[in-house]
Every structure is written in C-alpha cells, then in structure tokens.
Design a protein around this motif. Structure first.
Motif, PDB file in Angstrom:
ATOM      1  N   GLN A 198       0.835  -1.324  -0.195  1.00 28.18           N
ATOM      2  CA  GLN A 198      -0.372   0.142   0.026  1.00 28.18           C
ATOM      3  C   GLN A 198       0.953   1.485   0.225  1.00 28.18           C
ATOM      4  O   GLN A 198       0.454   2.137  -0.912  1.00 28.18           O
ATOM      5  N   PRO A 199       1.946   1.354   0.298  1.00 24.37           N
ATOM      6  CA  PRO A 199       2.787   2.730   1.075  1.00 24.37           C
ATOM      7  C   PRO A 199       3.552   2.621  -0.734  1.00 24.37           C
ATOM      8  O   PRO A 199       3.059   3.833  -1.505  1.00 24.37           O
ATOM      9  N   ALA A 200       4.109   1.561  -1.350  1.00 24.97           N
ATOM     10  CA  ALA A 200       4.680   1.771  -2.735  1.00 24.97           C
ATOM     11  C   ALA A 200       3.607   2.119  -3.689  1.00 24.97           C
ATOM     12  O   ALA A 200       3.946   3.249  -4.365  1.00 24.97           O
ATOM     13  N   ALA A 201       1.617   1.686  -3.630  1.00 24.32           N
ATOM     14  CA  ALA A 201       0.864   2.165  -4.148  1.00 24.32           C
ATOM     15  C   ALA A 201       0.339   3.520  -4.288  1.00 24.32           C
ATOM     16  O   ALA A 201       0.649   4.263  -5.520  1.00 24.32           O
ATOM     17  N   GLN A 202       0.527   3.679  -3.401  1.00 21.85           N
ATOM     18  CA  GLN A 202       0.509   5.801  -3.352  1.00 21.85           C
ATOM     19  C   GLN A 202       2.150   6.523  -3.316  1.00 21.85           C
ATOM     20  O   GLN A 202       1.900   7.241  -4.304  1.00 21.85           O
ATOM     21  N   ARG A 203       2.952   6.134  -3.691  1.00 20.19           N
ATOM     22  CA  ARG A 203       4.304   6.869  -4.458  1.00 20.19           C
ATOM     23  C   ARG A 203       3.807   6.859  -5.654  1.00 20.19           C
ATOM     24  O   ARG A 203       4.292   8.364  -5.817  1.00 20.19           O
ATOM     25  N   HIS A 204       3.748   5.612  -5.787  1.00 22.97           N
ATOM     26  CA  HIS A 204       3.593   5.557  -7.307  1.00 22.97           C
ATOM     27  C   HIS A 204       2.607   6.078  -8.935  1.00 22.97           C
ATOM     28  O   HIS A 204       2.960   6.651  -9.333  1.00 22.97           O
ATOM     29  N   PHE A 205       1.467   5.797  -7.562  1.00 25.36           N
ATOM     30  CA  PHE A 205       0.269   6.180  -8.372  1.00 25.36           C
ATOM     31  C   PHE A 205      -1.137   7.049  -7.757  1.00 25.36           C
ATOM     32  O   PHE A 205      -1.618   7.326  -8.269  1.00 25.36           O
ATOM     33  N   GLU A 259       6.746  -0.860 -13.413  1.00 23.53           N
ATOM     34  CA  GLU A 259       7.779  -1.552 -13.375  1.00 23.53           C
ATOM     35  C   GLU A 259       8.284  -1.337 -11.819  1.00 23.53           C
ATOM     36  O   GLU A 259       9.410  -1.602 -10.846  1.00 23.53           O
ATOM     37  N   ALA A 260       8.815  -0.360 -11.053  1.00 27.10           N
ATOM     38  CA  ALA A 260       9.255   0.577 -10.591  1.00 27.10           C
ATOM     39  C   ALA A 260       8.297  -0.138  -8.933  1.00 27.10           C
ATOM     40  O   ALA A 260       8.816  -0.236  -8.087  1.00 27.10           O
ATOM     41  N   PHE A 261       6.844   0.341  -9.415  1.00 24.33           N
ATOM     42  CA  PHE A 261       6.267  -0.437  -8.664  1.00 24.33           C
ATOM     43  C   PHE A 261       6.166  -1.974  -7.940  1.00 24.33           C
ATOM     44  O   PHE A 261       6.476  -2.416  -6.768  1.00 24.33           O
ATOM     45  N   LEU A 262       6.261  -2.614  -8.558  1.00 21.36           N
ATOM     46  CA  LEU A 262       6.690  -4.472  -8.610  1.00 21.36           C
ATOM     47  C   LEU A 262       8.029  -4.469  -7.846  1.00 21.36           C
ATOM     48  O   LEU A 262       7.850  -5.247  -7.786  1.00 21.36           O
ATOM     49  N   ARG A 263       9.584  -4.211  -8.591  1.00 23.64           N
ATOM     50  CA  ARG A 263      10.713  -4.051  -7.909  1.00 23.64           C
ATOM     51  C   ARG A 263      10.161  -3.443  -6.413  1.00 23.64           C
ATOM     52  O   ARG A 263      11.271  -4.608  -5.576  1.00 23.64           O
ATOM     53  N   GLU A 264       9.875  -1.940  -6.339  1.00 24.34           N
ATOM     54  CA  GLU A 264       9.444  -2.412  -4.613  1.00 24.34           C
ATOM     55  C   GLU A 264       8.876  -3.219  -4.441  1.00 24.34           C
ATOM     56  O   GLU A 264       9.633  -3.658  -2.585  1.00 24.34           O
ATOM     57  N   VAL A 265       7.898  -4.178  -4.763  1.00 20.78           N
ATOM     58  CA  VAL A 265       6.910  -4.914  -3.408  1.00 20.78           C
ATOM     59  C   VAL A 265       7.846  -6.196  -3.542  1.00 20.78           C
ATOM     60  O   VAL A 265       7.417  -6.960  -2.877  1.00 20.78           O
ATOM     61  N   ARG A 266       8.646  -6.159  -4.628  1.00 23.19           N
ATOM     62  CA  ARG A 266       8.957  -7.741  -4.778  1.00 23.19           C
ATOM     63  C   ARG A 266      10.608  -7.367  -3.656  1.00 23.19           C
ATOM     64  O   ARG A 266      10.313  -8.360  -3.313  1.00 23.19           O
ATOM     65  N   ASP A 267      11.056  -6.343  -3.585  1.00 24.20           N
ATOM     66  CA  ASP A 267      12.299  -6.383  -2.607  1.00 24.20           C
ATOM     67  C   ASP A 267      11.667  -6.270  -1.403  1.00 24.20           C
ATOM     68  O   ASP A 267      12.479  -6.750  -0.457  1.00 24.20           O
ATOM     69  N   GLY A 268      10.903  -5.495  -1.090  1.00 21.71           N
ATOM     70  CA  GLY A 268      10.046  -5.766  -0.023  1.00 21.71           C
ATOM     71  C   GLY A 268       9.740  -6.947   0.833  1.00 21.71           C
ATOM     72  O   GLY A 268       9.551  -6.816   1.951  1.00 21.71           O
ATOM     73  N   ALA A 269       9.516  -7.698  -0.289  1.00 23.98           N
ATOM     74  CA  ALA A 269       9.014  -9.740   0.263  1.00 23.98           C
ATOM     75  C   ALA A 269       9.614 -10.076   1.183  1.00 23.98           C
ATOM     76  O   ALA A 269       9.566 -10.731   1.996  1.00 23.98           O
TER      77      ALA A 269
END
Length: 245
Positions: free
Chosen positions: A130-137, A199-209
């Motif tokens: 959710q934080p990544a989604a708010q930052r990117h979108f 792409e940045a969102f997907l990589r951020e949620v992958r890294d955060g996982a």
C-alpha cells in the motif's frame, strides 16, 4: 587449553557486545522489530528478523491465529487437508474474510494458505504494497491476483527435485495488482518494458517481500516465474537463510 578458554571468553564477550549494539539501535530508533527476541507484531514495520519470526509461526498455529486476531485481520480457519502424498496437506489453513482492518480482495477467489503465509501477506500488504502504491500511483491497491497456494506437487511441477512449499500451502503465487482507480499492474507485462512507475512499483513490492517471506522468486529468477512472484515461508527462514531473486 588456556588459549582455547581465552578464545571462548572473547567469543562470548563479542556476542554480548553485538546483542547490546542491537538493543541500543532498536531502542534509540524505537524499532523493537529489529530485535530477534521481541514478539512479532503485524502492526509494526518490517524488521531485521521479521521473516525469521514469521517462519517460526509454523510450529504453533494457535499463536499464529491469535496474532492475526490481534492485528484486526478477519479470517476463517479451514478444515485440515490430507494430501494424496505423505508430504502434502496442511492443518493450519486460513482464508481471509471481509471486514476488519483487512478489506483487500484476492482474485480470482479467496485463497486458503497456511497461517504464517496469511500473517506475512497482511504485513506485506500494509507495510510494503500500500505505501508503494501511494508513492507511485497516488491510490491504494484494492485487489491482488494470484495463481493459488496449495498444490500437491514437487518444485517446478515435477521432476526429481524436492517437494514444493505449495504442497503444504506454505506458498502463494502473485500475478497482478489492481488499483482503486481500475488500473491493473501485471507481473508478466510490466516487470520489464512497462512504464517507469509500474516497473518501479513491482520491483519495490518484490524487494519489500524479501524482508517478510523466507523465499521470494520473481521473473529475475527463471522463466518459470516470468508471470508471477513466488512467496513462501520456508522453515529455512527461521535460521537466517533466505532466497530473494
């Protein structure tokens, strides 16, 4: 003998200093989640030992369910499943229910996962996705699409390798994210070649996982994962070994 005893004393002293350094760091930054001995709290951010603590929940399903309840996660405890093979099945399956502090949907339908996976998903969604989604979108994620969890099979679907974490519902495969404004972010289409934000969102949620699950595999790992993220709470995570690809 005297030198060996002295070496042991130095090792004990070094370990004590390391533990004191951890404690000072965590207290000064108000980050108890960074200490290995503090209890897991899904409402706290991801810490240095979060993945290890989540992996340890597999030994105590009742404690895991209590953790979900304290965090406000509504769920249904599912009946045990006995697999067709000796190493398949689960006794700690849970399925997210509507309401509570968790309102996100899992599509194409509710999925049953082992309780530690549910705890990891909740923490990952709240503190990473959710934080990544708010930052990117500028909007929240309303639904997560998956390929399922439980499947009585070996790694990569067959062959002579060991049994998959899917065989005990200790894994889930994530294929896409749906935003509140109806946009869809799919791993297969957006991991490479998508616009910068997707792409940045997907990589951020992958890294955060990687700080939450014992194993995280993405399209960077191999062709079998070109269209999804594989997350699991492998027991190896409790011993400090983790895979993040």
């Amino acid at each position: 003998m005297r030198m060996a005893r002295r070496a042991v004393l130095w090792a004990v002293a070094a370990l004590a200093l390391l533990l004191l350094a951890f404690a000072a760091y965590a207290l000064l930054r108000n980050r108890p989640e960074d200490l290995p001995w503090t209890a897991l709290d899904l409402n706290r951010p991801v810490g240095l030992f979060t993945a290890r603590k989540i992996a340890g929940l597999g030994d105590d399903p009742a404690r895991c369910r209590a953790l979900l309840e304290r965090a406000g996660v509504r769920f249904d405890a599912m009946a045990p499943v006995e697999g067709a093979q000796p190493l398949c099945g689960y006794a700690d399956g849970v399925r997210f229910a509507g309401g509570g502090t968790r309102s996100i949907d899992y599509l194409p339908g509710a999925v049953t996962v082992a309780c530690p996976v549910a705890a990891a998903l909740a923490l990952w969604e709240w503190h990473v996705v959710q934080p990544a989604a708010q930052r990117h979108f500028g909007v929240r994620v309303s639904a997560i699409e998956h390929f399922g969890s439980y499947s009585c099979r070996r790694i990569a679907g067959g062959g002579g390798e060991g049994w998959s974490q899917h065989a005990t519902a200790d894994a889930i495969d994530i294929r896409a994210f749906r935003l509140a404004d109806a946009r869809r972010i799919a791993v297969k289409q957006e991991w490479k070649g998508g616009d910068g934000a997707r792409e940045a969102f997907l990589r951020e949620v992958r890294d955060g996982a990687c700080g939450v699950f014992g194993t995280v595999l993405s399209p960077d790992y191999n062709a079998a994962h070109a269209d999804h993220f594989h997350f699991d709470t492998a027991a190896a995570g409790r011993f400090g070994w983790r895979a993040c690809r």
